[in-house]
Structures are given as structure tokens and as C-alpha cells.
Design a protein around this motif. Sequence first.
Motif, PDB file in Angstrom:
ATOM      1  N   ALA A 172      84.088 -55.152 -26.299  1.00  0.00           N
ATOM      2  CA  ALA A 172      84.782 -55.767 -25.169  1.00  0.00           C
ATOM      3  C   ALA A 172      84.339 -57.211 -25.035  1.00  0.00           C
ATOM      4  N   ASP A 173      85.304 -58.121 -25.022  1.00  0.00           N
ATOM      5  CA  ASP A 173      84.951 -59.507 -24.723  1.00  0.00           C
ATOM      6  C   ASP A 173      84.418 -59.620 -23.299  1.00  0.00           C
ATOM      7  N   TRP A 174      85.001 -58.826 -22.399  1.00  0.00           N
ATOM      8  CA  TRP A 174      84.561 -58.755 -21.005  1.00  0.00           C
ATOM      9  C   TRP A 174      84.578 -57.292 -20.586  1.00  0.00           C
ATOM     10  N   LEU A 175      83.510 -56.849 -19.926  1.00  0.00           N
ATOM     11  CA  LEU A 175      83.397 -55.451 -19.508  1.00  0.00           C
ATOM     12  C   LEU A 175      83.217 -55.378 -18.001  1.00  0.00           C
ATOM     13  N   LEU A 176      84.060 -54.555 -17.354  1.00  0.00           N
ATOM     14  CA  LEU A 176      83.926 -54.256 -15.941  1.00  0.00           C
ATOM     15  C   LEU A 176      83.411 -52.836 -15.815  1.00  0.00           C
ATOM     16  N   ALA A 177      82.185 -52.698 -15.312  1.00  0.00           N
ATOM     17  CA  ALA A 177      81.559 -51.383 -15.163  1.00  0.00           C
ATOM     18  C   ALA A 177      81.860 -50.849 -13.776  1.00  0.00           C
ATOM     19  N   ALA A 178      82.771 -49.892 -13.720  1.00  0.00           N
ATOM     20  CA  ALA A 178      83.150 -49.245 -12.463  1.00  0.00           C
ATOM     21  C   ALA A 178      82.942 -47.742 -12.631  1.00  0.00           C
ATOM     22  N   ASP A 179      81.809 -47.391 -13.231  1.00  0.00           N
ATOM     23  CA  ASP A 179      81.561 -45.991 -13.592  1.00  0.00           C
ATOM     24  C   ASP A 179      80.689 -45.261 -12.585  1.00  0.00           C
ATOM     25  N   GLY A 180      80.718 -45.690 -11.331  1.00  0.00           N
ATOM     26  CA  GLY A 180      80.215 -44.868 -10.240  1.00  0.00           C
ATOM     27  C   GLY A 180      78.730 -44.989  -9.954  1.00  0.00           C
ATOM     28  N   ALA A 181      78.319 -44.218  -8.954  1.00  0.00           N
ATOM     29  CA  ALA A 181      76.943 -44.296  -8.456  1.00  0.00           C
ATOM     30  C   ALA A 181      75.915 -43.935  -9.520  1.00  0.00           C
ATOM     31  N   ARG A 182      76.279 -43.070 -10.439  1.00  0.00           N
ATOM     32  CA  ARG A 182      75.370 -42.699 -11.528  1.00  0.00           C
ATOM     33  C   ARG A 182      75.740 -43.455 -12.805  1.00  0.00           C
ATOM     34  N   SER A 183      76.099 -44.689 -12.653  1.00  0.00           N
ATOM     35  CA  SER A 183      76.597 -45.529 -13.745  1.00  0.00           C
ATOM     36  C   SER A 183      75.760 -45.398 -15.014  1.00  0.00           C
TER      37      SER A 183
END
Length: 531
Positions: A172-183
Amino acid sequence: MPTTYTQPRYAFRPHPGSEERAPIVIAGAGLVGLTAALDLARRGLRVVVVDEDDTVSFGSRAICFAKRSLEIFARLGLGEKFLEKGITWNQGRVFFQSREAYSFNLLPEDGHEFPAFVNLQQYYAEQWLVEACEGTGLVDLRWKSRVTGIENRTDGARLAIETPAGSYTLHADWLLAADGARSFIRETLGLAFTGQVFRDRFLIADVVMNAPFPTERWFWFDPPFHPGQSVLLHKQPDDVWRIDFQLGWDADPEREKDPERVRQRVTQMLGPDVPFDLEWVSVYTFRCRRMERFRHGRIFFLGDAAHQVSPFGARGGNGGVQDADNLCWKLAAVLRGEAPEALLDSYDAERIPAADENILNSTRSTDFITPKNAAARAFRDAVLELAEDWALARPLVNSGRLSRPSTLWNSPLNGPDEAPGQAPPGTPAPDAPVLRGETRDWLLRQIGADGGFTLLAREVTPVPLPGITTLVLTDTPRPGTLLDHSGLVAARYGLSPGECVLLRPDQHVAARFTTAAPGPILAARDKALGR
């Protein structure tokens, strides 16, 4: 347990090859990740979304969508769905023991398209976001695709993706981490949360019933049906009611989730003659904490992956939606070559104070709801006693300071405030009714609709400016202008004739001017782009 909602199942599509590169990848197809994906797609950008599941969330989860979030969803084309399906409410009531202490109205004035809150199960919002993402043709939703490894690099992030058809590498050139409280991404990169975990637990029960309660937020302190603890009641669509029971820290979560035990609690509250079914049950612990920074190179953390709050006040899901609203226009501007990469540093500069504001309010609510000692409980109960007869005590009652958008007071993107008024730089743009010709409309529908900046000018027509859409506000009908027929636009923005307000793509005030001189306006636009 019976259910009023059938989970959609989304098809897994095998991915050919062992390695791929994508400009933008979002990890997590929940409320926040899908909002970000749709926002970026509305700006013409291609996005890959990976999620380990193949459906939307189970249980109602985040149900209280605040006015600002509804305005964001309206900009994304989903506002009417929330109004049509959701339960609208502005009114709340607080009870102490067996009597009402007082009531309150969160939106006492007219002239807004959206109410203070709409109650809606999170799975509906996610389903609509999925459908809208698919409709853009720009969002590649990859279900049953779990991130199992990550490497943070100067040119992006290298992800290991595991699927039923095998594994592959996604750069990913740019990554958005929206994978929750237990990321997984946060934990794998060794990025810690700082904050507080409160020693208390609450039981959530989604109850299906025909009940006489009005569509209001009801909160009980020490009620006779649950002595010594607190209870919260909300109505949702489909005759589903959310009931939160405070349990105390010593409660056994697994035992408390037993359906028969939950039924006993609900029956004690409603009485033996009210039939109901349980749809979803969960137990949660209060947490108020965040990451030190939300940006790590080309990785950005959003929503619960970046910050957590206790649920009273509806600040979790709404805060995450506003994270996406803040970040996506900036990332789009950078990728289109309209702004330097340094603009993206303002995501931390603006959203960390917003998260701190939510955490502070959430912590104070938790301290009031769950007093830590006898003195704190005595103070709380005295305030509740006084609140019934004395309005001066009511601001001290804290059953959850309900979500409001943060004002970006100290943003590095704020421009001049030449004409101080009701909406200073950093303020979320107030809405108000307008007339476009004979058509009744709303001001916010005109702001950021094309993804760019907007200049709102009262009784003056500025020269055309590159990258800025001009809206001329008038007191009398004129072709090609917006008629402020109620006077609410001028009042809410504090605009005198000849004055102008520059608005960002995310519908925040960037700057205010006493005249429509192009030089200062363009300079403020450049500052808001981080130039």
C-alpha cells in the motif's frame, strides 16, 4: 436468539498472483473504514479494502449517530437513508431512584436538516456503506482477507494477506488502519495505547418488544429495579430497544451474558406482563485511551484503532466517522498534487485534540456514573436530588456528555479571523435553510459538494477564484444566489453585508474576511492546504 435483521453475506473473490501494489488500502470494513472508503471514492480515488469477515457487524453496537455524523453521511449521499430508517430524538430524561430528576433538549432550535441524534443499528449503516462503495466502481472490497503481517516502509506499508484461496503480498502506498480496538496493525507495530481502563462493567441487551416508552434517551441512577447501579434505555428501529445495565467490576461477564439471567434483569425493569425477546447480548468494560500519534509515516490510524472511549456519550463511532471526514480530503489533495505531503501532519494536529476532548468528557461521565468512593457517591446523589427542583444543579449531572463535533481551535490550517462572528476558524460549518430559486434547500448541501473549498459571501459577488466555489448569500431574491429567507445563515455565521467565510472541503470554517479581496482569500486557501 431471534433476530430482526438478516446478515448479508458478501462473496469472496480469489485474488490472482502473489504480489500487488495499490495506492490506498484500508484495513477494516467496519463503520469507519467503509466511511473512509466511500469518502475517497467520492473524490475519484481507487481504494482497496480488506476485512477478515464477509458480513457487517453483529449486534447493534454504535447506535447513536450525532448531527455532525449525519451531515457527513449526507455529503456522502446517505443522509436520507438515516432519516428514513432511524429513530429521531432530541429529548433526554434523567431519573434518580423512582422519580424523574429533569429532562433536556439537545436541539431546541429549528432550522436544521438533521436532528441532534438518530438511533440506528450499526449494521444498517455498514450495509448502506457497502452498497454505496460498490456503486462507485472505485472500491475493491475484499472479504475473507485477513492481514497477518505488516512492515512499515518509507514508501508505504507491506501487508501479508491471508485468504481462503491462499496468501499474497499487498503493498500500500498509503494505509488507513481502521481495524478496531484490537487493531492487529497497531499491536504488530508495537504502538501502545495510553490511558485508563475503568473497574466497571456494563451489560448491553438488545430487546425486541412493543413498549410504551417514547423515543427519548432515558437514564436511571439507582432505580428500584436495579438498585445501586445505573441503567440506560434507547429505542432503535424494528421495535428493538437498547438497554444497558451497570454490573460492577466483580460481575462475571460470561455468567451475566446467560440469556435467562438477562431475561430476569429485563423483567425486573419492565414488569412481568411485558413480552419481549432478546436479540443480542454483550458485556463491555469502560476504556478511555489513545495512541500517542495517529500518523506513522504513510500509515494512519482511525476510529477505535486509534482511540477508545466508554460508550456513554456516543463518542466512539461518531469520533471515528469524523476521523475519516478529516483525513480523506487531505489525502485526496496530496494525491492529486494540490497539497504537499506535510498537509497530512494536520491529521494529528486536529484529531488528537478531538480525541482528548472525547476522552475527557467520557472519563468525567464514567466517574459520575461509577463513583469511586463513598464521598463521590454522596456528592453525586446530592446533585441528583437538587436537580429535580434547581436548574443550577443540572449541569453537574453527567449521564454521558453527548457527542458534539470538536472545534479545531488551534489548527495550523486556520486562516485569519478578520470578521469575528458566530463561526470562527476551526468551527464545523453551521447548517441553515436556504432557497435556490423556488427550491427549498440546505446550506450544507452546497458546501464541499464538489470536493473543494467554498466561499460564502453575503451580499457581494467575489471574482471567480481557482479551486473555490462561490456561494452568494442574499436577503432578497436574485438569480444565481442563495436566499437567506429565514436570516439564519447570517445569524449563525455572524455575517454582515460584504463579509465572507472560506470553508474547507470537510465543511469546517477556514477563515473569515471583511471583504471579498482575492489575495487574502487565496492565501487562506493555500494555508488550509498546507502550502
